[in-house]
Scaffold this active site. Structure first.
Site, PDB file in Angstrom:
ATOM      1  N   ASP A 167       0.834  -1.206   0.000  1.00 32.63           N
ATOM      2  CA  ASP A 167       0.000   0.000   0.000  1.00 32.63           C
ATOM      3  C   ASP A 167       0.869   1.256   0.000  1.00 32.63           C
ATOM      4  O   ASP A 167       0.578   2.222  -0.699  1.00 32.63           O
ATOM      5  CB  ASP A 167      -0.936  -0.011   1.216  1.00 32.63           C
ATOM      6  CG  ASP A 167      -1.959   1.111   1.166  1.00 32.63           C
ATOM      7  OD1 ASP A 167      -2.513   1.357   0.080  1.00 32.63           O
ATOM      8  OD2 ASP A 167      -2.196   1.755   2.208  1.00 32.63           O
ATOM      9  N   GLU A 168       1.950   1.207   0.765  1.00 31.65           N
ATOM     10  CA  GLU A 168       2.835   2.375   0.824  1.00 31.65           C
ATOM     11  C   GLU A 168       3.555   2.591  -0.506  1.00 31.65           C
ATOM     12  O   GLU A 168       3.628   3.725  -1.007  1.00 31.65           O
ATOM     13  CB  GLU A 168       3.847   2.192   1.967  1.00 31.65           C
ATOM     14  CG  GLU A 168       4.887   3.295   2.085  1.00 31.65           C
ATOM     15  CD  GLU A 168       4.283   4.677   2.278  1.00 31.65           C
ATOM     16  OE1 GLU A 168       3.110   4.777   2.690  1.00 31.65           O
ATOM     17  OE2 GLU A 168       4.984   5.669   1.997  1.00 31.65           O
TER      18      GLU A 168
END
Lengths: 248, 248
Positions: A167-168
């Protein structure tokens, strides 16, 4: 303000998928830099000089695979168009000079916040990672070494720690490739467990940008590409940024 | 050993989805307790007496919503069949007396490992959560309060921190509901951002158990159910556990 709110509603109305999208949609600023070029986003994201600590630099905990692949990509930054992204303690630092839409900012103690993937500051214990981004190819590569505080099954990284790393990496890629700011969805198929302390390589591609959404895919594998750890995809929503501040 | 390996291969061959499943599949032990009842799994998972610290207990950082909902579910453990799950520093503690399949255990420093969702031990800074499980309903509820070290957008929890919280809650639920041990997939649709320091409630259901896989769904929302933060689903693979050790 009314005009801005109206634009948000209108935008949501145009897209079925957005009818159930975040309610905390920020007020859009018609005068913002929506449509900023990737180059201008990158140049503001990667300040040439800063006093902020960059956590995406080698330290004694990095395994040989991580160190050597880091050096390999560092070489590619000199000739092949790749860019090494800095990684600060908080996203608040990353967006200096960019300013998130006002709806995304809330009052809280700035000094005591950390971006999740830098939550553990002891070298080697938590997240060790560095992201390289290629603006024209709209690709990213994240070198990720999970430490023993990221454990799930004994000796292996927690599936959630890989999900967060994805996600990052997706977030930074979506932001630089096309002002993608909010994760709408994340789909992961896990294939193999990542041993704690070893290197996993996330190969990220922006597949398309359509209807204000960025479609991103990722294959996470060992350095020798013999072991696929996971395949994943994500969709990010483009949002207008506020005007550049005068800080930079 | 050959027989065990053959069984793994045969099992994979029976299920298309598993052909691409984890290569680190453990050797199955034909004499294991595969098919353990939920009651026996729960009783071994929740020791009545232990010297281990349980992190799923109220502390000064819990917000009033979290505290009061905790008390509400604690009451339900007395009369309504709900069970409060303990939460230790490492999964190694959770599986005492159960023993994971041998293929999942690797040599590493036991004393320096933490389960990812307990990686930050300062109260209120990282993950604050407690999971309640209902054996016969095959449901779980996780009360989750993200701290400022779990930040994504300024003031809000990182999407990855919620993904990890889901994976962890799913894992414990899958394990207790039917010996589900490995995450095969995780799909998340994000709807709203969770403010740091506030309560998010994960409502988890085991939808079905079929072909050695558990299908789990989750709605994450505010306590008043007025704000949906995310909807998600996961698939977990059932794996045989080794025999119960003599430690307990």
């Amino acid at each position: 303000m009314i005009q801005r709110a109206f634009q948000v509603v209108a935008r949501c109305g145009q897209q079925g998928a957005l009818l159930r999208a975040p309610c905390i949609l920020p007020r859009l600023n018609p005068a913002s830099a929506f449509g900023s070029s990737t180059d201008s986003l990158v140049s503001r994201f990667c300040p040439e000089t800063t006093d902020l600590k960059d956590y995406a630099l080698p330290n004694a905990s990095w395994c040989p695979d991580m160190l050597s692949l880091y050096q390999e990509y560092l070489e590619k930054t000199k000739s092949d168009g790749w860019i090494k992204l800095p990684s600060f303690k908080s996203n608040r630092e990353h967006i200096q000079g960019l300013q998130l839409p006002s709806g995304l900012a809330v009052a809280s103690d700035k000094d005591d916040c950390r971006i999740f993937t830098r939550c553990i500051q002891v070298e080697g214990r938590g997240y060790e990672y560095v992201i390289f981004f290629h603006p024209s190819k709209k690709k990213s590569v994240c070198l990720f070494q999970p430490g023993p505080y990221l454990e799930g099954p004994p000796g292996f990284a927690h599936g959630g720690s890989l999900a967060a790393m994805m996600d990052e990496t997706f977030s930074k890629t979506a932001y630089l490739a096309g002002e993608g700011l909010l994760t709408l969805s994340l789909n992961i198929r896990f294939k193999n467990l990542i041993p704690v302390g070893s290197l996993a390589v996330l190969n990220v591609d922006v597949e398309k940008i359509e209807d204000q959404k960025l479609y991103i895919s990722c294959v996470t594998q060992s350095r020798d590409e013999q072991t696929v750890y996971a395949k994943s995809s994500g969709i990010f929503l483009q949002l207008q940024l506020e005007k550049e501040s005068s800080q930079q």
